[in-house]
Design an enzyme around this catalytic site. Structure first.
Site, short mmCIF file in Angstrom:
data_model
loop_
_atom_site.label_atom_id
_atom_site.label_comp_id
_atom_site.label_asym_id
_atom_site.label_seq_id
_atom_site.Cartn_x
_atom_site.Cartn_y
_atom_site.Cartn_z
N ASP A 30 38.59 21.04 64.78
CA ASP A 30 39.90 20.92 64.13
C ASP A 30 40.53 19.60 64.59
O ASP A 30 40.23 19.12 65.69
CB ASP A 30 40.81 22.10 64.49
CG ASP A 30 41.86 22.36 63.42
OD1 ASP A 30 41.75 23.36 62.69
OD2 ASP A 30 42.78 21.51 63.27
N LYS A 35 45.85 23.20 68.98
CA LYS A 35 45.10 24.39 68.57
C LYS A 35 43.76 24.46 69.32
O LYS A 35 43.36 25.51 69.81
CB LYS A 35 44.85 24.31 67.07
CG LYS A 35 44.87 25.62 66.38
CD LYS A 35 44.92 25.39 64.89
CE LYS A 35 44.80 26.67 64.14
NZ LYS A 35 44.57 26.43 62.73
N GLU A 147 34.50 32.91 50.32
CA GLU A 147 34.90 33.86 51.35
C GLU A 147 35.70 34.99 50.73
O GLU A 147 36.58 34.74 49.92
CB GLU A 147 35.77 33.07 52.35
CG GLU A 147 36.19 33.84 53.53
CD GLU A 147 35.03 34.55 54.17
OE1 GLU A 147 34.12 33.87 54.63
OE2 GLU A 147 35.05 35.79 54.19
N PHE A 148 35.42 36.24 51.13
CA PHE A 148 36.16 37.36 50.55
C PHE A 148 36.94 38.16 51.59
O PHE A 148 37.34 39.28 51.33
CB PHE A 148 35.19 38.30 49.81
CG PHE A 148 34.40 37.59 48.73
CD1 PHE A 148 35.01 37.26 47.53
CD2 PHE A 148 33.08 37.22 48.93
CE1 PHE A 148 34.31 36.59 46.54
CE2 PHE A 148 32.38 36.55 47.95
CZ PHE A 148 32.98 36.23 46.75
N ASN A 209 39.49 37.35 43.00
CA ASN A 209 40.90 37.34 43.43
C ASN A 209 41.86 37.54 42.26
O ASN A 209 42.86 38.24 42.38
CB ASN A 209 41.23 36.02 44.14
CG ASN A 209 40.96 36.12 45.63
OD1 ASN A 209 40.52 37.15 46.12
ND2 ASN A 209 41.21 35.05 46.35
N PHE A 250 43.70 48.97 45.49
CA PHE A 250 44.57 47.99 44.80
C PHE A 250 45.35 48.59 43.64
O PHE A 250 45.59 47.97 42.62
CB PHE A 250 43.76 46.76 44.37
CG PHE A 250 43.60 45.82 45.53
CD1 PHE A 250 42.77 46.15 46.58
CD2 PHE A 250 44.34 44.65 45.61
CE1 PHE A 250 42.67 45.34 47.69
CE2 PHE A 250 44.24 43.83 46.72
CZ PHE A 250 43.40 44.18 47.76
N LYS A 252 48.29 50.16 44.58
CA LYS A 252 49.52 50.51 45.29
C LYS A 252 50.66 49.67 44.72
O LYS A 252 50.67 48.44 44.86
CB LYS A 252 49.33 50.27 46.79
CG LYS A 252 50.34 51.02 47.60
CD LYS A 252 49.96 51.10 49.07
CE LYS A 252 51.00 51.88 49.84
NZ LYS A 252 52.37 51.51 49.60
N GLY A 258 51.65 38.88 47.82
CA GLY A 258 51.93 37.58 48.46
C GLY A 258 50.67 37.11 49.15
O GLY A 258 49.57 37.49 48.76
N CYS A 261 46.27 33.70 49.30
CA CYS A 261 45.25 33.61 48.24
C CYS A 261 45.74 33.95 46.83
O CYS A 261 45.64 33.11 45.94
CB CYS A 261 44.07 34.50 48.59
SG CYS A 261 43.16 33.88 49.99
C1 UDX Z 1 43.02 38.65 49.47
C2 UDX Z 1 41.71 39.31 48.99
O1 UDX Z 1 41.82 40.73 49.14
C3 UDX Z 1 40.52 38.77 49.76
O2 UDX Z 1 39.32 39.33 49.26
C4 UDX Z 1 40.49 37.25 49.60
O3 UDX Z 1 39.41 36.68 50.33
C5 UDX Z 1 41.80 36.64 50.06
O4 UDX Z 1 42.90 37.23 49.35
P1 UDX Z 1 44.66 38.97 51.55
O5 UDX Z 1 45.51 37.93 50.91
O6 UDX Z 1 44.37 38.87 53.01
O7 UDX Z 1 43.22 39.03 50.83
O8 UDX Z 1 45.36 40.39 51.35
P2 UDX Z 1 45.23 41.67 50.41
O9 UDX Z 1 45.02 42.86 51.26
O10 UDX Z 1 44.30 41.46 49.31
O11 UDX Z 1 46.74 41.77 49.85
C6 UDX Z 1 47.34 40.72 49.11
C7 UDX Z 1 48.70 41.13 48.63
O12 UDX Z 1 48.62 42.15 47.65
C8 UDX Z 1 49.61 41.69 49.72
O13 UDX Z 1 50.90 41.15 49.57
C9 UDX Z 1 49.60 43.18 49.49
O14 UDX Z 1 50.78 43.81 49.94
C10 UDX Z 1 49.48 43.23 47.98
N1 UDX Z 1 48.88 44.49 47.50
C11 UDX Z 1 47.59 44.79 47.79
C12 UDX Z 1 49.64 45.36 46.71
O15 UDX Z 1 50.82 45.11 46.43
N2 UDX Z 1 49.05 46.50 46.25
C13 UDX Z 1 47.77 46.83 46.52
O16 UDX Z 1 47.31 47.89 46.04
C14 UDX Z 1 47.01 45.95 47.32
#
Ligand code: UDX
Length: 431
Positions: A30, A35, A147-148, A209, A250, A252, A258, A261
């Site tokens: 980095d 860091k 990356e996932f 995504n 997903f 919910k 937010g 990603c």
């Molecule tokens: C996401 C993808 O899940 C991951 O595969 C990718 O590599 C990067 O982006 P992340 O941003 O860490 O990961 O969080 P994630 O758990 O996916 O949630 C993203 C947002 O969606 C959060 O704000 C979460 O509160 C919201 N969310 C998620 C909902 O509002 N409802 C759901 O059912 C799921």
């Protein structure tokens, strides 16, 4: 195999540590001195479950350094994990990637495999390959390896990944990548390994995504209709999820997505398609719905109170989701900003991100380290993140401590019956 990982953010650091875990020697690079010093002391600069322990376990397998010149010269495979932030026009900014590529090109003295983990528009890997091999004595082969991982479960998501996706354009890189990931494709991990073209791999990341963001916006719209019709989104989503074609995850409903990603990747794909002359209507709708969803609570509060001026408001949860200290694109920002515009008095609480929030909002809001003091004498509460501390909080205390027990819950944390019993005025999403 000598591996370098450049960029020690969520993706880079987790990738480096997990590569060490499966038996590789890794150099973690980095440009941020501070860091790297923190990492050398084996302290994890981010809040991510299990990461610090793995760093300690593999301290002899990872070198942390700012010396990219030496690192690019000495390693055969270089993972690029730098950010591709959103530009003002919504497209992905590739400047950090090209800067790293320039440095690799300048300091490499032998052929390299460059693995792009950063999320990049479709076709970028091919462009980088052309760019790097132009007027060069060494050969650079570019691999797309999206990356996932999700923040909060990043280590688990890497070691027990749903799949490893690798896009290559030459036999040698294909073989090297298969070798590199072999430990993860065997027991106990048994991660499916999918090999394809670079364009397909780049597309998998955006398509995945964007699909998840679309799913969230869809369920949020259904929740909004539930509110108007007397249906309950919890029952609706649960029952939908039993259909395996839809799936339980997903679905919910809440205050909107937010994070680092979804907001960025939806806009990036939308603008990428626009430049191709294609209007990506589904994603345009998902983005618009999410903007409106983030303002749902404040819109409701505006209806319920004649004025928000001098109202004392508690914000419970600041991060974009639980399990992370990341505030990027958190719906908390939208709501705090609007409340401040209306001259409300804002108290905030978060179990891990208070200091980060303080660095941004300074003395504009009041900071607390426990829920009791945050909600004391407040007119109403906004719940932004479903942290366990908030979900498990004693409901009677809202009534005991607040001036008026009114909760606007953006994450549907509480049981409607229990809330009724506790005598709280409650507004949640789609119920
Ligand atoms: C996401 C993808 O899940 C991951 O595969 C990718 O590599 C990067 O982006 P992340 O941003 O860490 O990961 O969080 P994630 O758990 O996916 O949630 C993203 C947002 O969606 C959060 O704000 C979460 O509160 C919201 N969310 C998620 C909902 O509002 N409802 C759901 O059912 C799921």
């Amino acid at each position: 195999m000598k591996i370098a990982v450049t960029g020690t953010g969520y993706v880079g650091l987790v990738t480096a540590v997990c590569l060490a875990k499966i038996g590789h020697k890794v150099t973690c690079i980095d440009i941020d001195d501070e860091k790297i010093e923190t990492l050398k002391e084996l302290k994890c600069p981010i809040y991510e479950e299990g990461l610090q322990e793995l760093m300690q376990e593999h301290q002899n397998d990872i070198i942390y350094t700012t010396d990219y010149k030496k690192s690019y010269k000495e390693n055969d495979v270089i993972f690029v994990c730098v950010g591709t932030p959103e530009r003002e026009d919504g497209t992905a900014n590739l400047n950090y990637i090209y800067k790293v590529c320039d440095e690799i090109k300048e300091y490499s003295k032998s052929d390299k495999v460059i693995v792009i983990k950063s999320t990049v528009p479709i076709g970028t890997n091919k462009e980088i390959q052309k760019y790097m091999n132009k007027d060069s004595d060494t050969t650079f082969n570019i691999v797309s390896n999206p990356e996932f991982l999700s923040q909060g479960t990043a280590v688990k998501d890497t070691l027990n990944a749903s799949r490893i996706v690798v896009g290559t354009n030459d036999k040698n890189s294909k073989k090297i990548m298969e070798e590199l990931y072999k430990p993860l494709t065997k027991p106990p991990y048994n991660v499916p390994y999918l090999s394809m073209s670079r364009e397909s791999a780049e597309m998998v990341k955006y398509a995945s995504n964007n699909f998840l963001a679309l799913k969230i916006s869809y369920i949020n719209e259904i929740a909004n209709i539930c509110e108007k019709t007397g249906a309950n989104i919890d029952d609706v989503a649960l029952s939908m999820g039993y259909d395996q074609r839809i799936g339980k995850q997903f679905l919910k409903a809440g205050i909107g997505y937010g994070g680092s990603c979804f907001p960025k990747d939806t806009k990036a794909l939308y603008h990428f398609c626009k430049d191709l002359g294609y209007k990506l209507q589904t994603i345009e709708a998902a983005i618009d719905i999410n903007i409106l969803q983030r303002q749902k609570l404040i819109e409701q509060a505006k209806k319920d109170f004649e004025s928000l001026e001098n109202k004392k408001v508690a914000i419970l949860g600041l991060t974009f989701k639980p399990g992370t200290d990341d505030l990027r694109e958190s719906p908390a920002f939208d709501n705090v900003d609007i409340l401040l515009d209306y001259n409300a008095i804002v108290n905030v609480y978060d179990p891990v991100a208070i200091d980060k929030f303080k660095a941004i909002y300074k003395n504009k809001v009041n900071y607390y380290h426990d829920i009791d003091n945050t909600i004391k004498d407040c007119d109403f509460v906004f719940i932004m993140t479903e942290w366990q501390e908030i979900v498990g909080y004693d409901l009677n205390k809202y009534k005991e401590l607040m001036k008026t027990p009114i909760i606007y819950d953006g994450r549907n944390c509480y049981d409607l019956e229990k809330i009724k019993e506790a005598g709280i005025k409650y507004y949640s999403i789609g119920r």
